[in-house]
Design a protein around this motif. Structure first.
Motif, PDB file in Angstrom:
ATOM      1  N   ALA A  27      41.751  22.015  56.298  1.00 35.51           N
ATOM      2  CA  ALA A  27      43.125  21.572  56.044  1.00 35.51           C
ATOM      3  C   ALA A  27      43.490  21.746  54.571  1.00 35.51           C
ATOM      4  N   ASP A  28      42.574  21.379  53.676  1.00 36.10           N
ATOM      5  CA  ASP A  28      42.822  21.551  52.237  1.00 36.10           C
ATOM      6  C   ASP A  28      42.996  23.030  51.890  1.00 36.10           C
ATOM      7  N   ALA A  29      42.148  23.886  52.454  1.00 35.17           N
ATOM      8  CA  ALA A  29      42.211  25.319  52.145  1.00 35.17           C
ATOM      9  C   ALA A  29      43.525  25.938  52.608  1.00 35.17           C
ATOM     10  N   LEU A  30      44.052  25.460  53.726  1.00 34.46           N
ATOM     11  CA  LEU A  30      45.294  26.011  54.275  1.00 34.46           C
ATOM     12  C   LEU A  30      46.527  25.226  53.829  1.00 34.46           C
ATOM     13  N   ALA A  31      46.298  24.179  53.021  1.00 33.51           N
ATOM     14  CA  ALA A  31      47.394  23.358  52.483  1.00 33.51           C
ATOM     15  C   ALA A  31      48.232  22.732  53.599  1.00 33.51           C
ATOM     16  N   VAL A  32      47.556  22.188  54.608  1.00 31.45           N
ATOM     17  CA  VAL A  32      48.229  21.466  55.686  1.00 31.45           C
ATOM     18  C   VAL A  32      47.466  20.166  55.910  1.00 31.45           C
ATOM     19  N   SER A  33      48.015  19.293  56.743  1.00 33.70           N
ATOM     20  CA  SER A  33      47.351  18.025  57.027  1.00 33.70           C
ATOM     21  C   SER A  33      46.240  18.217  58.056  1.00 33.70           C
ATOM     22  N   GLN A  34      45.304  17.265  58.069  1.00 36.46           N
ATOM     23  CA  GLN A  34      44.216  17.357  59.040  1.00 36.46           C
ATOM     24  C   GLN A  34      44.720  17.222  60.476  1.00 36.46           C
ATOM     25  N   PRO A  35      45.700  16.338  60.737  1.00 35.41           N
ATOM     26  CA  PRO A  35      46.251  16.295  62.103  1.00 35.41           C
ATOM     27  C   PRO A  35      46.864  17.627  62.527  1.00 35.41           C
ATOM     28  N   ALA A  36      47.465  18.337  61.576  1.00 34.06           N
ATOM     29  CA  ALA A  36      48.072  19.637  61.903  1.00 34.06           C
ATOM     30  C   ALA A  36      46.990  20.647  62.283  1.00 34.06           C
TER      31      ALA A  36
END
Length: 310
Positions: A28-37
């Motif tokens: 999620a951090d690498a793709l700059a999105v939230s973990q739920p996403a």
């Protein structure tokens, strides 16, 4: 059968990043999105494929058998699209680029010569070189982040599903600084090997198995005082400023020995050291730049086998 149009590029990126990071949070951090996403996107993909792609465990997530099978196609698919986009950007399609992973034990001898010959023949060619442990480089090759990996990898479990082309066999050697006490010890030198600090490849690597085998064949217990590293630069510097013994592949030290900067200890046995070669992901087509790199690498390796290089 036509491809399921419900599979989107974001599904593939999500899958590959989780496989690379082995963690939903890091992906999620690498793709700059939230973990739920991330979790939602993966769930969508698993529902489309009607298969579970990851197993959750205490140490993170790992690919299921279905995930491993899907990886063979998802990585090359994403990389092929990236290459297609890059080829249309101004100037990049003219230059060409090859991304090569090189194990530290082979980077210092053949690779500079290969790059030099390539640039003489193809002035605009870009060679991007990554170094690191074999398992990491092979994982990058598997997901399409690298085009080739060069080194000793035939004993690694991570090579499964990839193709390996043998270039040459390289033996191990034991080197010390000029003036080392063992150089004047004559026949007693073998029995005194355990008295001095050792420089060894890190535990668990293919090259470490060959280094350990050398002492077994000599019938000598190695010293407990050790520096374990895959860095030729650190190994060389430490040996030059101490009485340490460096168990090294021949190709990593042959130029130093030839210049007299290091001295090879003469041992009654020689450890073969394993096969050095090219590892490729057969599911991913190699670019023209990659083919050119392989052609020159084979040329330099042949000269090395025949004693015409360096």
């Amino acid at each position: 059968m036509n491809i399921d149009t419900r599979i989107k590029f974001r599904h593939l990126l999500c899958f590959l990043e989780i496989a690379r990071q082995r963690s939903f949070a890091k992906a999620a951090d690498a793709l700059a999105v939230s973990q739920p996403a991330i979790s939602k996107t993966l769930k969508e993909l698993e529902e489309i494929l009607e298969a579970s792609l990851f197993e959750r465990g205490k140490s993170g997530v790992s690919l299921t058998a279905a995930g491993v099978a899907f990886m063979r196609y998802a990585g090359p698919c994403v990389q092929a699209l990236r290459d297609g986009v890059n080829s249309l950007r101004e100037g990049e399609h003219e230059a060409g680029q090859v991304r090569v992973g090189v194990l530290s034990t082979v980077e210092s001898l053949l690779i500079p010569e290969v790059v030099g010959r390539l640039h003489q023949r193809h002035a605009a060619l870009v060679v991007s070189v990554a170094t690191g442990p074999g398992a990491y480089l092979l994982s990058q090759l598997r997901v399409g982040e690298l085009d080739l990996v060069i080194g000793r990898m035939t004993d690694s479990p991570d090579i499964q599903g990839l193709t390996f082309e043998h270039l040459y066999s390289e033996s191990m050697t034991l080197v010390v600084r000029p003036g080392h006490p063992l150089l004047a010890a004559g026949e007693e030198a073998l029995g005194r090997l355990g008295d001095y600090p050792l420089v060894l490849p890190t535990t668990g690597t293919t090259i470490r198995k060959h280094a350990d085998s050398l002492f077994v064949q000599c019938g000598v217990a190695p010293s407990r005082q050790r520096l374990e590293t895959l860095s030729p630069a650190l190994s060389r510097r430490y040996v030059l400023c101490s009485d340490a013994l460096w168990v090294a592949p021949q190709d990593a030290v042959c130029l130093d020995v030839r210049r007299g900067e290091l001295v090879e200890l003469q041992l009654p046995v020689r450890e073969p050291g394993g096969s050095v070669g090219i590892c490729r992901n057969s599911a991913l087509g190699l670019s023209l730049a990659g083919e050119r790199f392989c052609d020159v690498l084979r040329e330099v390796a042949q000269a090395y086998r025949e004693g015409a290089f360096p």
